[in-house]
Enzyme design. Structure first.
Site, mmCIF file in Angstrom:
data_model
loop_
_atom_site.group_PDB
_atom_site.id
_atom_site.type_symbol
_atom_site.label_atom_id
_atom_site.label_comp_id
_atom_site.label_asym_id
_atom_site.label_seq_id
_atom_site.Cartn_x
_atom_site.Cartn_y
_atom_site.Cartn_z
ATOM 1 C CG ASN A 62 28.286 16.362 14.287
ATOM 2 O OD1 ASN A 62 27.662 16.862 15.215
ATOM 3 N ND2 ASN A 62 28.691 15.098 14.307
ATOM 4 N NE ARG A 391 27.001 23.557 24.932
ATOM 5 C CZ ARG A 391 27.085 24.489 23.985
ATOM 6 N NH1 ARG A 391 26.009 25.198 23.684
ATOM 7 N NH2 ARG A 391 28.221 24.711 23.343
ATOM 8 C CG HIS A 451 33.662 24.248 29.164
ATOM 9 N ND1 HIS A 451 34.337 23.045 29.248
ATOM 10 C CD2 HIS A 451 32.664 24.025 28.271
ATOM 11 C CE1 HIS A 451 33.792 22.158 28.436
ATOM 12 N NE2 HIS A 451 32.764 22.720 27.833
#
Length: 714
Positions: A62, A391, A451
């Protein structure tokens, strides 16, 4: 810098500055607060040991992404002299200073957890991560043999002198810097050896004793103590591990790009050579080598982080994956909902009987979403399949289904988002494979990221064509569907599917359709509709009618929505926000936000679903308004991306969503509550040790679904 580039940057980073800075938290600091909560899981004795090891790696992964994207972007603002301030009134330079303070503290904390907690506990369970000096003579000899046979031939020793320039150092690679002395001329030289990624980061060493368990030594240590043969004409005076991070916040001019695919391919290449933004070095590092690296990489003193522990805790993923189930979370196989247990019947008949809401990873992804797309590819009555792809996983059965559908003569359209950060190469590969199969591939919408997670199936039924749709909160990725919590709606309700048809016309035809009757679609009507929904709750509260907002999503940053939530709180609307990541809203501030609660849940699964509830003056919560979709309440989602949020209309599905929201809000095991100063405190239960939200949802799913085997066998 060209004038056009300056203008582009000013447009990107300039906006009207808010004046009420004290009403907002800083986005970057709040993200770092979120990652600290991740780090706390590595120190939580209630979490199984190898999962704690994994959280160390997740924390580092992260942070690497944060430094690449956010720190890189702030540094560019400073370099270009741009004056944009954050919501809390800080300049880019001031934010970088605060970030540095956080990172220095977190570097100490992660090292302390690793050395003082993780290593001793691993050792207690007969898992030993040793340094070279702690190996026995026999073990060292075995590692030298391993090194000579496997590693030595692969290594590339590099020395910097007049003939050999400073080498290129790739992003996030682990390297050894060497201070070398030429045996003949006594000249001091700089050398570098890259630690190859093709070998395991931790090498298992055969234990000398039968009851010693398993022993590992890091590849970095093995290479560090066997360098002499690489530099036979040199004296090695000092060896120093280091790691650099490069900027991933690259500029792009989509409007001026003739070929978006070519532009993204070039951007991937440029990312390798982007400017460095962070240098990590080990403890007791050599000042001469640090100065040389700093100068060659054009870094400042504040960009250098001395790390006394591991430089890269993501290497511990190998340790976390050890086959020791008693040191991990108990296994979980997603269950199959009763309606989907009949694999012989048509999924389209099932959807026609009523909308279906699926909740991953509690419920099966393969037998629902993948089955929907696979069935569409095989059904002779299906005419067309359209979907968005943000994705997906490396071996995607969904893409295989789309290719099969195209080969069967169906019209297949797939919008592939090439700008999905760090997944660009995979998406380019799949786009090219689909194009070869005859699928019409669309490379996103110029100026926006696509998205949304949406699929449309058009099926001829008698004399009519029926539209079926899936709208979800998560990606079409079977791997993350087992790790991320997401919800998805399967429907043939015309109120929704007619909007989905219009959506795909917009995506492929650039129609900029603005009249959506049911869907909330960014950047067209979503923000406007969310603001109206909040305003409606404010009006109801002022009239003494029931008014409540519950929202579950990943991040909150949009200034207008935050400001309106403050107004709602002041009007008496109860606002419960379940936000996994960061929130720039200040809760529980007298006169501003007393009625707003912000809770963050972190656990074995990554909370990822976006669910929105508005009471709409109804006493019965199931009569309120419910929505699910792909968007957070972030400016980028509402203005810079194509997002889709759908209403959920069926009462039984509303009950399921309300249950999810209520369970999340009542979590006193894995929930953190945001304080008015921006910090988070772990909730303490007044009732002992309750079951966390994720564990409770697993138990509920078990009670509802007859187990039919692991997901892969469905």
């Amino acid at each position: 810098m060209s004038q056009s580039k300056k203008s582009s940057l000013k447009k990107r980073y300039s906006s009207n500055q808010p004046q009420d800075y004290d009403h907002f938290f800083n986005r970057e600091i709040q993200w770092l607060e979120f990652n600290r909560r991740v780090l706390e899981l590595a120190s939580d004795g209630e979490v199984p040991l190898l999962e704690r090891v994994r959280f160390l790696g997740i924390f580092t992964s992260n942070l690497d992404e944060f430094v690449m994207k956010r720190v890189g972007g702030l540094k560019r603002q400073v370099d270009y002299g741009l004056s944009k301030k954050s919501h809390d009134g800080l300049t880019a330079k001031e934010q970088l200073h605060k970030i540095t303070e956080f990172l220095l503290e977190d570097t100490k904390k992660v090292t302390q957890i690793y050395k003082k907690e993780i290593l001793p506990e691993l050792s207690d369970h007969n898992i030993h991560l040793k340094k070279w000096k702690d190996l026995t003579s026999k073990q060292k000899e075995a590692m030298r043999d391993y090194y000579q046979t496997n590693v030595f031939p692969v290594l590339t020793p590099l020395v910097v002198d007049n003939a050999l320039p400073f080498p290129f150092i790739s992003n996030l690679s682990l390297s050894l810097a060497l201070k070398l002395e030429n045996k003949k001329g006594k000249e001091i030289l700089f050398g570098r050896v890259k630690v190859p990624r093709i070998f395991p980061a931790w090498i298992e060493v055969e234990s000398d004793k039968d009851n010693e368990g398993v022993t590992f030594v890091s590849l970095l240590q093995v290479i560090s103590h066997n360098l002499a043969d690489l530099f036979p004409d040199m004296n090695i005076l000092k060896v120093m591990p280091f790691r650099i991070t490069r900027n991933a916040d690259l500029e792009r001019d989509e409007e001026g790009a003739e070929d978006l695919l070519e532009m993204i391919t070039e951007e991937i290449r440029q990312r390798r050579f982007a400017e460095a933004v962070r240098l990590q070095v080990g403890k007791n590092s050599d000042p001469w080598m640090v100065d040389l690296l700093r100068d060659e990489l054009e870094l400042h003193e504040e960009d250098i982080y001395v790390t006394p522990g591991l430089l890269d805790y993501t290497s511990l993923f190998d340790i976390a994956d050890l086959p020791l189930p008693h040191l991990k979370y108990s296994s979980w196989d997603p269950r199959v909902l009763s309606p989907f247990q009949d694999n012989q019947s048509s999924i389209f008949d099932l959807i026609k009987q009523g909308d279906q809401l699926v909740h991953h990873p509690y419920e099966n992804f393969t037998n629902t979403v993948e089955r929907f797309i696979r069935s569409a590819s095989e059904d002779e009555h299906v005419l067309a399949i359209k979907m968005t792809l943000y994705r997906t996983n490396a071996k995607s059965s969904i893409i295989s289904s789309l290719i099969h559908a195209a080969e069967m003569g169906k019209q297949v359209v797939c919008l592939v988002e090439l700008k999905a950060r760090f997944d660009e190469e995979r998406n380019i590969f799949w786009a090219q494979q689909m194009e070869k199969a005859g699928i019409h591939v669309v490379y996103g919408v110029i100026g926006f990221k696509t998205h949304c997670k949406t699929t449309l199936v058009l099926r001829k039924e008698g004399k009519e064509i029926t539209a079926y749709s899936h709208i979800g909160t998560g990606n079409y990725n079977s791997s993350t569907a087992r790790l991320y919590t997401d919800v998805g709606l399967l429907t043939c309700n015309k109120k929704i599917t007619q909007d989905v048809i219009q959506l795909f016309h917009f995506l492929t035809g650039r129609s900029f359709q603005r009249e959506f009757k049911s869907l909330l679609v960014a950047p067209m009507n979503m923000k406007e509709q969310f603001l109206k929904l909040i305003e409606n709750e404010i009006a109801n509260a002022k009239k003494g009618k029931p008014a409540r907002i519950i929202a579950k999503f990943n991040s909150l940053e949009d200034r207008e929505i935050i400001s309106l939530l403050y107004t709602a709180s002041q009007a008496g609307v109860k606002v419960d926000l379940n936000i996994r990541g960061f929130s720039c809203l200040k809760p529980q501030v007298k006169g501003l936000s007393e009625n707003i609660q912000v809770v963050s849940i972190l656990g074995r699964f990554l909370e990822h679903s976006r669910i929105f509830y508005f009471q709409n003056a109804q006493e019965d919560p199931l009569e309120g308004l419910y929505f699910i979709g792909s968007a957070d309440w972030m400016r980028r989602n509402l203005h810079g991306r194509v997002e889709v949020v759908t209403p959920v209309l069926d009462r039984s599905l509303k009950r399921k969503l309300f249950e999810i929201l209520e369970i999340a809000l009542s979590d006193y095991q894995s929930a953190w509550e945001q304080q008015s100063d921006g910090t988070y405190e772990k909730r303490k239960s007044p009732k002992g040790l309750p079951v966390g939200a994720q564990e409770q949802l697993m138990k509920l799913t078990l009670a509802r679904c007859q187990f039919s085997g692991p997901e892969e066998e469905v």
